[in-house]
Design an enzyme around this catalytic site. Structure first.
Site, short mmCIF file in Angstrom:
data_model
loop_
_atom_site.label_atom_id
_atom_site.label_comp_id
_atom_site.label_asym_id
_atom_site.label_seq_id
_atom_site.Cartn_x
_atom_site.Cartn_y
_atom_site.Cartn_z
N LYS A 1 14.63 12.23 -1.35
CA LYS A 1 15.30 12.98 -2.43
C LYS A 1 14.30 13.53 -3.43
CE LYS A 1 17.65 9.30 -3.40
NZ LYS A 1 17.22 8.45 -2.26
N GLY A 2 13.25 12.73 -3.72
CA GLY A 2 12.23 13.18 -4.68
C GLY A 2 11.55 14.44 -4.18
N ALA B 1 15.32 3.09 -8.45
CA ALA B 1 14.96 4.27 -7.67
C ALA B 1 13.44 4.40 -7.62
CB ALA B 1 15.55 5.51 -8.31
N GLY B 2 12.95 4.97 -6.53
CA GLY B 2 11.53 5.30 -6.42
C GLY B 2 11.44 6.62 -5.67
N HIS B 3 11.14 7.69 -6.40
CA HIS B 3 11.15 9.02 -5.80
C HIS B 3 9.72 9.56 -5.75
CE1 HIS B 3 15.66 9.62 -6.98
NE2 HIS B 3 15.46 8.58 -6.21
N THR B 4 9.26 9.84 -4.55
CA THR B 4 7.87 10.26 -4.36
C THR B 4 7.78 11.77 -4.22
OG1 THR B 4 7.74 8.27 -3.01
CG2 THR B 4 5.79 9.68 -3.06
N THR C 1 9.39 1.29 -4.94
CA THR C 1 9.58 0.48 -6.14
C THR C 1 9.06 -0.95 -5.95
OG1 THR C 1 11.48 1.82 -6.73
CG2 THR C 1 11.35 -0.35 -7.77
N THR C 2 9.27 -1.53 -4.77
CA THR C 2 8.92 -2.94 -4.58
C THR C 2 7.80 -3.15 -3.56
OG1 THR C 2 10.63 -3.16 -2.89
CG2 THR C 2 11.25 -3.73 -5.16
N GLY C 3 7.43 -2.11 -2.81
CA GLY C 3 6.37 -2.24 -1.80
C GLY C 3 6.82 -2.98 -0.54
N ARG C 4 8.11 -3.36 -0.48
CA ARG C 4 8.58 -4.09 0.71
C ARG C 4 8.62 -3.16 1.93
NH1 ARG C 4 14.29 -6.22 -1.42
NH2 ARG C 4 14.20 -4.18 -2.42
N PRO C 5 8.30 -3.69 3.15
CA PRO C 5 8.46 -2.85 4.33
C PRO C 5 9.94 -2.50 4.51
CG PRO C 5 7.85 -5.10 4.96
CD PRO C 5 7.80 -5.03 3.46
N GLN D 1 19.32 6.27 -4.98
CA GLN D 1 19.88 5.44 -3.90
C GLN D 1 20.53 6.36 -2.84
OE1 GLN D 1 20.68 4.14 -7.43
NE2 GLN D 1 18.60 3.49 -7.07
N ASP E 1 15.86 6.40 -0.07
CA ASP E 1 14.52 6.74 0.43
C ASP E 1 14.53 7.81 1.51
OD1 ASP E 1 13.60 4.75 -1.30
OD2 ASP E 1 13.75 3.21 0.25
P1 GDP Z 1 13.54 8.99 -2.17
O1 GDP Z 1 13.79 7.68 -2.80
O2 GDP Z 1 14.73 9.51 -1.42
O3 GDP Z 1 13.00 10.01 -3.12
O4 GDP Z 1 12.41 8.76 -1.06
P2 GDP Z 1 11.04 7.93 -1.27
O5 GDP Z 1 10.09 8.78 -2.03
O6 GDP Z 1 11.29 6.56 -1.74
O7 GDP Z 1 10.58 7.77 0.24
C1 GDP Z 1 10.36 8.87 1.06
C2 GDP Z 1 8.91 8.83 1.56
O8 GDP Z 1 8.74 9.77 2.61
C3 GDP Z 1 7.89 9.22 0.50
O9 GDP Z 1 6.70 8.52 0.73
C4 GDP Z 1 7.68 10.72 0.75
O10 GDP Z 1 6.40 11.17 0.33
C5 GDP Z 1 7.79 10.76 2.26
N1 GDP Z 1 8.31 12.03 2.82
C6 GDP Z 1 9.33 12.82 2.37
N2 GDP Z 1 9.55 13.82 3.24
C7 GDP Z 1 8.68 13.64 4.26
C8 GDP Z 1 8.44 14.34 5.50
O11 GDP Z 1 9.10 15.31 5.85
N3 GDP Z 1 7.46 13.84 6.30
C9 GDP Z 1 6.71 12.74 5.97
N4 GDP Z 1 5.80 12.33 6.82
N5 GDP Z 1 6.92 12.07 4.82
C10 GDP Z 1 7.89 12.51 4.00
P1 IMO Z 2 15.95 5.46 -4.09
O1 IMO Z 2 16.52 6.28 -5.21
C1 IMO Z 2 16.36 2.17 -1.27
C2 IMO Z 2 18.57 -1.37 -2.64
C3 IMO Z 2 17.79 -2.65 -2.83
C4 IMO Z 2 18.86 -3.66 -2.49
C5 IMO Z 2 20.12 -3.04 -3.07
C6 IMO Z 2 20.50 -3.55 -4.45
O2 IMO Z 2 14.47 5.35 -4.11
O3 IMO Z 2 16.48 5.92 -2.77
P2 IMO Z 2 19.50 -3.15 -6.87
O4 IMO Z 2 18.15 -3.46 -7.43
O5 IMO Z 2 19.86 -1.71 -6.93
O6 IMO Z 2 20.58 -4.03 -7.40
O7 IMO Z 2 19.38 -3.53 -5.31
O8 IMO Z 2 19.86 -1.65 -3.15
N1 IMO Z 2 18.05 -0.19 -3.38
C7 IMO Z 2 17.40 0.82 -2.81
N2 IMO Z 2 16.99 1.01 -1.54
N3 IMO Z 2 16.15 3.14 -2.19
C8 IMO Z 2 16.56 2.98 -3.47
O9 IMO Z 2 16.48 3.97 -4.38
C9 IMO Z 2 17.19 1.77 -3.84
N4 IMO Z 2 17.70 1.28 -4.99
C10 IMO Z 2 18.24 0.09 -4.69
O10 IMO Z 2 16.70 -2.72 -1.96
O11 IMO Z 2 19.02 -3.73 -1.09
MG MG Z 3 12.89 5.79 -2.89
#
Ligand code: GDP
Ligand code: IMO
Ligand code: MG
Length: 429
Positions: free
Chosen positions: A16-17, A39-42, A299-303, A223, A13
């Site tokens: 990367k997205g 994975a959850g890429h925004t 992906t899961t909405g968890r804090p 990840q 998180d």
């Molecule tokens: P990923 O899994 O590495 O692709 O990251 P996620 O998408 O799960 O989580 C990153 C979050 O931060 C997303 O909600 C993005 O929209 C947000 N984000 C990414 N870069 C920035 C930034 O520079 N500033 C802010 N405020 N949000 C960002």
């Molecule tokens: P992105 O690509 C953050 C974490 C889970 C858990 C552990 C194992 O969005 O960065 P799993 O379901 O993979 O067996 O869970 O890994 N986890 C992530 N945490 N970002 C992710 O992907 C993750 N993918 C898995 O929360 O702790």
């Molecule tokens: Mg993510």
């Protein structure tokens, strides 16, 4: 470019997205090589927000070939849903290609993921529940079903009849029930084969040909380094290798094929799920990162748990991935903090430790040693684009000092600075 890897430097998180989408402006091909729909890429483009789990982030851009490599485990339900979503929003998936060697997540993997977590009692990993661990386990145990199998009815029947009796036995012992017969599953998988057949191919050939032709290929990590099965905070990790080395096995390219390896580094640290996190904050700064940073799992909405930047993690990531550059994200979330802390060592049982240790019990006792830097005065959201237009030098002085401090400690240059969610809220240095 021509080839660049985008890798998570922390616990996932990191953004990367967003960074993949930003870099994909120059890419001909975007390749996922490990992980699954955990994975959850925004990606934010204008007012549109995409949350991708299985499709590579290049899907948002026109004319990019998007590859799901052999190292990815494919969740067909996620894939269906996501294709429908992106198509409904005017994007084409014509350029999608899926490896014939990629393993498939089946219903028993999801059921067993839940069952294994229940059996762990108080020591759950906090998985995403997507069946990741059981599916990768089956792949390694030679009990997987692969995308290519869906195209050969006889082979698929043979694979199911070899694998399924064993899985049913295991499910019986673990007290979970599959609501599907062998024939129902067989028909369902054959139907998927018909639907996805035109996308399924030998993607290693495709990627290597693109590289031979001098095309720009981006490898999109999922990840992060600290969730890597070997090098992360085992057992609180995911079930794949997430580091750059996994690109070779997960995309089918040789080690000399990588030109640039970019680590995506959040300006502070987050982690979702259980496991050690030495710089975690349980105070108002942590609350602020959570709320201002919108740190809720894609992906899961968890804090997400939040804390200060940890230079032991940064060193670990730089070394294991051979990082050649950083993209630092979410610096805007740290606006208006008076002081910023960075962990430079841990005190563990009276010893000073400077390399990230393997032992999770030791990590739980680790007390971070912090250095403090000045924070910067923030800007109003409407001023962001003005700063972007001014380039690196227009960033607040203390922010540049923070970035240059990270560079000095890690010996990795910062090439991209992200100061907002949007594609354009990005500064290239
Ligand atoms: P990923 O899994 O590495 O692709 O990251 P996620 O998408 O799960 O989580 C990153 C979050 O931060 C997303 O909600 C993005 O929209 C947000 N984000 C990414 N870069 C920035 C930034 O520079 N500033 C802010 N405020 N949000 C960002
Ligand atoms: P992105 O690509 C953050 C974490 C889970 C858990 C552990 C194992 O969005 O960065 P799993 O379901 O993979 O067996 O869970 O890994 N986890 C992530 N945490 N970002 C992710 O992907 C993750 N993918 C898995 O929360 O702790
Ligand atoms: Mg993510």
């Amino acid at each position: 470019m021509p080839s660049i890897a985008v890798i998570g430097a922390q616990w996932g998180d990191e953004g990367k997205g967003k960074i993949t989408d930003y870099e994909a402006e120059r890419a001909d091909m975007v390749v996922r090589y490990q992980g699954g729909s955990n994975a959850g890429h925004t990606i934010k483009v204008g007012d549109e927000v995409f949350a991708l789990h299985i499709l590579p982030s290049g899907i948002v851009r026109k004319g990019v070939v998007n590859v799901i490599g052999n190292g990815v485990i494919v969740d067909l339900i996620s894939l269906d849903r996501e294709i429908a979503e992106v198509e409904a929003r005017g994007r084409s998936v014509e350029g999608l290609r899926i490896s014939d060697r990629a393993n498939i997540i089946l219903n028993w993997h999801r059921l067993l993921d839940g069952a294994e977590e229940r059996f762990r009692g108080g020591r759950t990993v906090g998985t995403t529940g997507k069946g990741i661990g059981p599916c990768y386990s089956d792949k390694i145990a030679r009990s997987g079903i692969r995308m290519g199998d869906l195209l050969d009815p006889a082979l698929l029947a043979e694979r199911l009849d070899t694998v399924m009796p064993m899985k049913l036995k295991v499910m019986e012992v673990l007290n979970v029930r599959l609501a599907q017969t062998r024939d129902e599953l067989y028909s369902e998988l054959l139907a998927y084969g018909k639907r996805y057949g035109r996308y399924i191919t030998d993607t290693s050939v495709l990627v290597n040909e693109a590289l031979d032709e001098g095309k720009n290929v981006l490898f999109e990590g999922a990840q992060g380094t600290m969730l890597d099965i070997d090098h992360g905070t085992y057992p609180y990790v995911t079930s794949s290798n997430c580091i750059a080395g996994a690109i070779c096995t997960g995309a089918g390219v040789g080690p000399k094929r990588l030109d640039e390896i970019m680590g995506v580094l959040k300006a502070y640290t987050t982690r979702v799920g259980a496991g050690p996190f030495p710089t975690e904050l349980r105070d108002e700064v942590g609350e602020r990162f959570l709320n201002v940073g919108g740190e809720f799992g894609t992906t899961t909405g968890r804090p997400r748990r939040c804390g200060w930047l940890d230079l032991l993690v940064v060193e670990h990531a730089a070394r294991l991935n051979g990082l050649t550059q950083f993209a630092v994200t979410k610096l805007d979330v740290m606006n208006d903090l008076r002081r910023i802390k960075v962990a430079v060592a841990y005190e563990i049982d009276g010893r000073t430790v400077k390399r990230f240790p393997a032992n999770p019990k030791m990590l739980e006792r680790a007390v971070p040693v912090y250095e403090e830097l000045d924070g910067w005065a923030g800007w109003r959201p409407e001023e962001t684009m003005e700063i972007v237009r001014g380039g690196y030098d227009a960033l607040p002085r203390e922010m540049r000092a923070y970035l240059e401090y990270i560079e000095r400690c890690s010996k990795v240059p910062v090439r991209i600075v992200s100061i907002g969610k949007g594609r354009e809220e990005t500064v290239r240095r």
